[in-house]
Write a protein that holds these residues in place. Sequence first.
Motif, mmCIF file in Angstrom:
data_model
loop_
_atom_site.group_PDB
_atom_site.id
_atom_site.type_symbol
_atom_site.label_atom_id
_atom_site.label_comp_id
_atom_site.label_asym_id
_atom_site.label_seq_id
_atom_site.Cartn_x
_atom_site.Cartn_y
_atom_site.Cartn_z
ATOM 1 N N VAL A 163 0.837 -1.203 0.000
ATOM 2 C CA VAL A 163 0.000 0.000 0.000
ATOM 3 C C VAL A 163 0.867 1.246 0.000
ATOM 4 O O VAL A 163 0.590 2.224 -0.714
ATOM 5 N N THR A 164 1.934 1.221 0.788
ATOM 6 C CA THR A 164 2.835 2.377 0.868
ATOM 7 C C THR A 164 3.490 2.655 -0.484
ATOM 8 O O THR A 164 3.686 3.818 -0.871
ATOM 9 N N ARG A 165 3.818 1.581 -1.207
ATOM 10 C CA ARG A 165 4.432 1.768 -2.535
ATOM 11 C C ARG A 165 3.428 2.266 -3.559
ATOM 12 O O ARG A 165 3.812 2.863 -4.563
ATOM 13 N N GLY A 166 2.137 2.004 -3.317
ATOM 14 C CA GLY A 166 1.108 2.417 -4.256
ATOM 15 C C GLY A 166 0.723 1.283 -5.177
ATOM 16 O O GLY A 166 1.465 0.949 -6.102
ATOM 17 N N THR A 167 -0.424 0.670 -4.897
ATOM 18 C CA THR A 167 -0.841 -0.492 -5.689
ATOM 19 C C THR A 167 -2.272 -0.335 -6.188
ATOM 20 O O THR A 167 -2.968 -1.321 -6.392
ATOM 21 N N GLY A 168 -2.723 0.878 -6.392
ATOM 22 C CA GLY A 168 -4.082 1.106 -6.862
ATOM 23 C C GLY A 168 -5.025 1.451 -5.730
ATOM 24 O O GLY A 168 -4.634 1.534 -4.559
ATOM 25 N N PRO A 169 -6.295 1.658 -6.035
ATOM 26 C CA PRO A 169 -7.284 2.035 -5.022
ATOM 27 C C PRO A 169 -7.403 0.958 -3.942
ATOM 28 O O PRO A 169 -7.481 -0.239 -4.242
ATOM 29 N N VAL A 170 -7.432 1.382 -2.688
ATOM 30 C CA VAL A 170 -7.525 0.434 -1.581
ATOM 31 C C VAL A 170 -8.382 1.036 -0.477
ATOM 32 O O VAL A 170 -8.275 2.224 -0.157
ATOM 33 N N VAL A 171 -9.246 0.203 0.096
ATOM 34 C CA VAL A 171 -10.192 0.655 1.115
ATOM 35 C C VAL A 171 -10.161 -0.326 2.280
ATOM 36 O O VAL A 171 -10.095 -1.545 2.075
#
Length: 257
Positions: free
Chosen positions: A223-231
């Motif tokens: 998530v920190t690296r950025g893997t698309g939308p996350v909820v």
Amino acid sequence: MAARRPNVLTIPPGVPFLPTLARALLDGDLIPGFAPRHDPLALASATIFLPTRRAGRALRDAFLAELDGRATLLPRIAPLGDVDEDAGLADAPDDGEDDLSPAVAPLERRLTLARLVSRFAATLDRSALKLDAEDGPLIPATAAEAIHLAGDLEALVDSVETEEADLTALDRIAPGEHDRYWAITQSFLQVALRAWPEHLAEIGRLDPARRRRLQIDAATARVTRGTGPVVAAGSTGSVPATRRLIRAIAEADQGAV
């Protein structure tokens, strides 16, 4: 550049939680710039963490109802936090890139811990501990007692791993008049704190609770690296690893809690 303000939202009490969540994600109310209602492929790029598998199944139904039967690819929905009868302790988010060692099977864990407990009982130095005859019940004498104590050790291992507890201070406790019994307890705890990890290292396996924590930490890194939308939605737990993941999601460019 100023840090992004955490994206934390609430759903009012009395409003259907999962249908509202599905609608808000589809319409772009959760993640600015991400409104996949009319894009059958975009929704699949999102990941949603919910407390249990049961909630995940209900959210899938909510998406299907909201899309009114239109063909689409649903988001990835993963259980996280408190587990129920539908979600085993080892279940945790991963994206197919899980290179961790496999978790030891529950039955194997129980039987191995029972064997280690029996070994502990057989090698305990009663003379050094100055045990009396009435202290016999403190030491497992039968297979049934060893299996029962193995269950207690499982609960201890799970708590230590989940809460990331530091038990190094145990050796410095001075119980005073109860030091004889504390010596037995310390020896017993070494089964879980030393013998069990050494056994897992020998067979190349992980304890289920540790594997799950490592998986959550890996998800936090992704998530920190950025893997698309996350909820992350619902009651997602309060253990340290889960808190780190929730914070990372709230602070992500395409994250929402």
